[in-house]
Write a protein that holds these residues in place. Structure first.
Motif, short mmCIF file in Angstrom:
data_model
loop_
_atom_site.label_atom_id
_atom_site.label_comp_id
_atom_site.label_asym_id
_atom_site.label_seq_id
_atom_site.Cartn_x
_atom_site.Cartn_y
_atom_site.Cartn_z
N ASN A 184 0.77 -1.12 -0.06
CA ASN A 184 0.04 -0.01 -0.04
C ASN A 184 0.90 1.18 -0.09
O ASN A 184 0.45 2.32 -0.69
N ALA B 84 0.85 4.01 -2.80
CA ALA B 84 0.72 5.52 -2.40
C ALA B 84 1.81 6.30 -3.25
O ALA B 84 1.45 7.46 -3.82
N TRP B 85 3.15 6.06 -3.00
CA TRP B 85 4.03 6.77 -3.52
C TRP B 85 4.19 6.78 -5.05
O TRP B 85 4.43 7.74 -5.36
N SER C 150 1.43 6.54 -6.97
CA SER C 150 0.29 7.63 -7.25
C SER C 150 0.78 8.95 -7.14
O SER C 150 0.40 9.74 -8.16
#
Length: 220
Positions: free
Chosen positions: A185, A189-190, A192
């Motif tokens: 996750n 996130a990074w 994205s």
């Protein structure tokens, strides 16, 4: 009333302990009976996920579907989760393998017919015992000179310990999977954020390029 009441009321205590022992055994995937139909060419495998330091005992036997040509011979190979060969034999019709696991994961037992055998149909009966089911309690009783309630209590203790170890193993696996999920996750996130940043930079460069283009054309 618990198992400690065996001195005062041995019959009731034995019954209670036996019920608990059966209940605990139902919680353990300790015995697996499998019937495999082997093709004329190819391999049939069965796998079992086992934690470390567990005793595994298996008996297998070939049963021919074509009685006119006798019993065919097979080859057997057992491998660990990391691909180490634990057992390998050829040209057999019956046998047994036993080992103590050193790795956690899926242990694979594969069976295939020998190439020189002309029998078309064949099946293999596999009795796969794990943990306390693979323990020879008769030998333990003779060696330690125990019987009756004491033997049942020893079995109950072994079953309880096996369940406790299995729960610890499942807890460790759950923590490992949760850690992997959290890392995944975080990486998503990074990724994205980086993708959004790249899109913003590209959009700004496109606007700057269009502005320069229109200025050269004297449109603005």
């Amino acid at each position: 009333m618990g198992c400690g009441a065996a001195i005062l009321r041995p019959t009731a205590a034995l019954l209670l302990c036996s019920v608990w022992f059966v209940f605990l055994l139902l919680l353990l995937p300790s015995v697996t009976a499998v019937w495999l139909s082997l093709p004329a060419a190819g391999t049939k495998c069965v796998s079992e996920e086992i934690q470390p330091n567990i005793v595994v005992l298996a008996d297998y036997a070939v049963i021919s579907e074509d009685h006119a040509h006798g019993i065919p011979t097979i080859s057997v190979k057992v491998t660990s989760p990391y691909g180490n060969t634990l057992y390998h034999t050829e040209n057999v019709t019956v046998g047994q393998f036993a080992f103590t696991t050193t790795e956690a994961g899926n242990y694979l037992a594969c069976f295939w017919k020998d190439s020189g055998d002309k029998v078309v149909g064949a099946s293999v009966s596999l009795d796969w015992k794990i943990g306390i089911a693979a323990k020879d309690w008769d030998s333990v009783a003779r060696k330690e000179k125990i019987e009756g309630v004491e033997l049942e209590l020893r079995k109950l203790e072994a079953a309880t310990q096996a369940i406790h170890e299995n729960l610890l193993y499942l807890k460790a696996r759950e923590a490992e999977m949760r850690e992997v999920s959290e890392r995944t996750n975080a990486r998503v996130a990074w990724f994205s954020i980086m993708s959004l940043g790249v899109c913003i930079v590209v959009s700004a460069l496109q606007l700057w390029h269009l502005k320069q283009f229109f200025q050269k054309k004297k449109l603005i």
